[in-house]
Design an enzyme around this catalytic site. Structure first.
Site, PDB file in Angstrom:
ATOM      1  N   ARG A 228      15.449 -10.388  11.699  1.00  0.00           N
ATOM      2  CA  ARG A 228      14.695  -9.624  12.685  1.00  0.00           C
ATOM      3  C   ARG A 228      15.122 -10.049  14.096  1.00  0.00           C
ATOM      4  NH1 ARG A 228      13.862  -6.554   9.111  1.00  0.00           N
ATOM      5  NH2 ARG A 228      11.861  -5.931   8.219  1.00  0.00           N
ATOM      6  N   HIS A 276      20.883  -2.033  12.389  1.00  0.00           N
ATOM      7  CA  HIS A 276      19.884  -2.364  11.349  1.00  0.00           C
ATOM      8  C   HIS A 276      20.208  -1.655  10.023  1.00  0.00           C
ATOM      9  CE1 HIS A 276      15.458  -3.681  10.640  1.00  0.00           C
ATOM     10  NE2 HIS A 276      16.133  -3.646   9.498  1.00  0.00           N
TER      11      HIS A 276
HETATM   12  N1  LIG Z   1      18.480  -6.374   8.419  1.00  0.00           N
HETATM   13  C1  LIG Z   1      18.057  -5.751   7.331  1.00  0.00           C
HETATM   14  O1  LIG Z   1      18.547  -4.667   7.007  1.00  0.00           O
HETATM   15  C2  LIG Z   1      17.028  -6.386   6.466  1.00  0.00           C
HETATM   16  C3  LIG Z   1      16.339  -7.505   6.881  1.00  0.00           C
HETATM   17  N2  LIG Z   1      15.445  -8.112   6.036  1.00  0.00           N
HETATM   18  C4  LIG Z   1      14.747  -9.318   6.514  1.00  0.00           C
HETATM   19  O2  LIG Z   1      15.040 -10.399   5.644  1.00  0.00           O
HETATM   20  C5  LIG Z   1      13.866 -11.194   5.511  1.00  0.00           C
HETATM   21  C6  LIG Z   1      13.956 -12.087   4.294  1.00  0.00           C
HETATM   22  O3  LIG Z   1      13.804 -11.337   3.116  1.00  0.00           O
HETATM   23  P1  LIG Z   1      13.578 -12.060   1.683  1.00  0.00           P
HETATM   24  O4  LIG Z   1      14.664 -13.023   1.401  1.00  0.00           O
HETATM   25  O5  LIG Z   1      13.322 -10.983   0.704  1.00  0.00           O
HETATM   26  O6  LIG Z   1      12.238 -12.882   1.993  1.00  0.00           O
HETATM   27  P2  LIG Z   1      11.571 -14.061   1.145  1.00  0.00           P
HETATM   28  O7  LIG Z   1      10.105 -13.999   1.430  1.00  0.00           O
HETATM   29  O8  LIG Z   1      12.013 -14.011  -0.269  1.00  0.00           O
HETATM   30  O9  LIG Z   1      12.171 -15.389   1.785  1.00  0.00           O
HETATM   31  C7  LIG Z   1      11.743 -15.927   2.985  1.00  0.00           C
HETATM   32  C8  LIG Z   1      12.241 -17.360   3.134  1.00  0.00           C
HETATM   33  O10 LIG Z   1      11.947 -17.810   4.450  1.00  0.00           O
HETATM   34  C9  LIG Z   1      11.368 -19.092   4.377  1.00  0.00           C
HETATM   35  N3  LIG Z   1      10.426 -19.306   5.503  1.00  0.00           N
HETATM   36  C10 LIG Z   1       9.390 -18.514   5.867  1.00  0.00           C
HETATM   37  N4  LIG Z   1       8.756 -19.056   6.933  1.00  0.00           N
HETATM   38  C11 LIG Z   1       9.402 -20.214   7.211  1.00  0.00           C
HETATM   39  C12 LIG Z   1       9.215 -21.211   8.195  1.00  0.00           C
HETATM   40  N5  LIG Z   1       8.237 -21.135   9.096  1.00  0.00           N
HETATM   41  N6  LIG Z   1      10.059 -22.256   8.190  1.00  0.00           N
HETATM   42  C13 LIG Z   1      11.052 -22.342   7.278  1.00  0.00           C
HETATM   43  N7  LIG Z   1      11.284 -21.422   6.331  1.00  0.00           N
HETATM   44  C14 LIG Z   1      10.465 -20.367   6.302  1.00  0.00           C
HETATM   45  C15 LIG Z   1      10.642 -19.131   3.055  1.00  0.00           C
HETATM   46  O11 LIG Z   1      10.445 -20.465   2.641  1.00  0.00           O
HETATM   47  C16 LIG Z   1      11.614 -18.354   2.173  1.00  0.00           C
HETATM   48  O12 LIG Z   1      12.609 -19.225   1.708  1.00  0.00           O
HETATM   49  C17 LIG Z   1      12.754 -10.136   5.487  1.00  0.00           C
HETATM   50  O13 LIG Z   1      11.506 -10.704   5.838  1.00  0.00           O
HETATM   51  C18 LIG Z   1      13.236  -9.119   6.500  1.00  0.00           C
HETATM   52  O14 LIG Z   1      12.728  -9.411   7.772  1.00  0.00           O
HETATM   53  C19 LIG Z   1      15.221  -7.658   4.776  1.00  0.00           C
HETATM   54  C20 LIG Z   1      15.871  -6.551   4.321  1.00  0.00           C
HETATM   55  C21 LIG Z   1      16.818  -5.803   5.130  1.00  0.00           C
HETATM   56  O1  LIG Z   2      13.370  -3.814   4.217  1.00  0.00           O
HETATM   57  C1  LIG Z   2      13.430  -4.314   5.355  1.00  0.00           C
HETATM   58  O2  LIG Z   2      12.691  -5.242   5.718  1.00  0.00           O
HETATM   59  C2  LIG Z   2      14.415  -3.800   6.287  1.00  0.00           C
HETATM   60  O3  LIG Z   2      14.626  -4.352   7.330  1.00  0.00           O
HETATM   61  C3  LIG Z   2      15.141  -2.577   5.881  1.00  0.00           C
HETATM   62  O4  LIG Z   2      16.181  -2.239   6.691  1.00  0.00           O
END
Ligand SMILES: NC(=O)C1=CN([C@@H]2O[C@H](COP(=O)(O)OP(=O)(O)OC[C@H]3O[C@@H](n4cnc5c(N)ncnc54)[C@H](O)[C@@H]3O)[C@@H](O)[C@H]2O)C=CC1
Ligand SMILES: O=C(O)C(=O)CO
Length: 313
Positions: A228, A276
């Protein structure tokens, strides 16, 4: 079973027909303003406030993405956006892990093979082989060791790079050095050459990639932000590029999207930008996950993907 669906940009008819195929017994409808008829499940992205307000009888709400920051951040101004005590689910992987792997591997290899340097040389018609980088000079540090971080770690390990991760709790992934919590952030950053951000956006992680953090990376470091925009302090990123601490950055996400034309990030020669698209929701995989989860909830079985509202992800 009644299901309501709302997404501002998706092809509603396509989603409806595939949802119906997976959940033949369900009555599925596109939510329209004024619709307060009963519903058991809601599938949403950027829902209007009136869609979910007062729907305490919902069994679950599914966010049609991996990150739930956009919905949770709106609770500050619209506390009724989500009904109380209704579980919120998010998409876990559903095809996004593979997309993140493709993005991360291609960009890390681009930097590792010095294609950025050769591109600059090309602009001056300069034919000059450069010294190779060695994998041991390219320690990859992944912030956020969740579903996506884990998959990205595995794919970069397969290329022979040393990989480490930083998360809230310690991981025991084969061959990946794990750092946990604020106390170990410094050790994680020390020696990290490529920083990949896959953290969720929460009040704790906002502005985390700032001047103090960037200064702790290895020299000539690179930043890949796949999570993000609010994680990064843009002025600090630009300053680190100017000082030479950072050699390059590739950014998929921004504080304001679309990135405004006046942003200096557009013009910086060592910043690459994508709009994005690192990982988008793949309808068929997402629908299969949602249908499986609804089936498990109906049968009273265990599920995965529920958001912890107090942690914010
Ligand atoms: N650019 C894009 O197209 C996309 C971006 N995303 C972003 O990727 C992020 C991650 O997705 P997932 O891996 O599925 O999430 P997830 O919930 O499986 O993993 C999150 C990780 O972050 C860590 N974490 C959270 N808060 C923390 C903190 N304060 N200090 C240290 N570690 C912390 C957790 O321990 C966990 O390992 C999403 O929240 C989203 O914002 C997701 C999909 C697409
Ligand atoms: O699924 C999400 O969180 C995304 O950022 C998709 O682009």
């Amino acid at each position: 079973m009644n299901i309501i669906f709302y997404h501002p940009t998706f092809d509603n008819a396509y989603w409806l027909s595939h949802l119906q195929h997976h959940l033949p017994e369900a009555n599925i409808r596109i939510w329209q303003p004024g619709d307060s008829d009963p519903a058991d499940y809601a599938l949403v992205w950027h829902p209007p406030v009136e869609m979910l307000a007062g729907r305490e009888s919902l069994k679950a709400i599914f966010a049609l993405g991996a990150g739930v920051d956009s919905i949770l951040s709106r609770l500050k101004t619209h506390p009724d956006l989500l009904p109380r005590n209704v579980p919120l689910y998010r998409l876990e992987d559903t095809g996004m892990a593979r997309q993140m792997q493709e993005y991360a591997v291609s960009q890390v290899l681009h930097w590792f093979r010095r294609f950025d340097d050769y591109q600059l040389q090309k602009q001056q018609a300069q034919w000059q082989p450069l010294d190779d980088y060695q994998p041991e000079q390219f320690t990859i540090g992944i912030m956020g060791a969740g579903v996506l971080g884990n998959n990205v770690a595995q794919s970069l390990q397969a290329w022979g790079f040393p990989v480490r991760c930083w998360s809230r709790s310690r991981k025991s992934w084969s061959g990946v050095e794990s750092f946990a919590g604020p106390d170990e952030l410094g050790a994680f950053l020390h020696g990290t050459r490529v920083l990949i951000n896959l953290l969720p956006s929460t009040p704790e992680t906002e502005n985390i990639i700032n001047r103090a953090l960037l200064e702790q990376l290895a020299d000539d470091a690179y930043l890949l932000n796949l999570a993000r925009g609010v994680h990064v302090v843009d002025e600090d990123l630009l300053a680190a590029l100017e000082s030479g601490k950072l050699k390059g950055a590739m950014l998929d996400v921004f504080r304001r999207e679309p990135l405004p034309p006046e942003s200096d990030l557009w013009r910086h020669p060592r910043v690459a930008i994508t709009p994005h698209i690192a990982a988008v929701t793949r309808p068929l995989e997402a629908i299969a996950f949602i249908a499986k989860t609804i089936g498990a909830l109906e049968r009273g079985e265990a599920t995965t993907g529920q958001v912890d509202l107090t942690r914010g992800y």
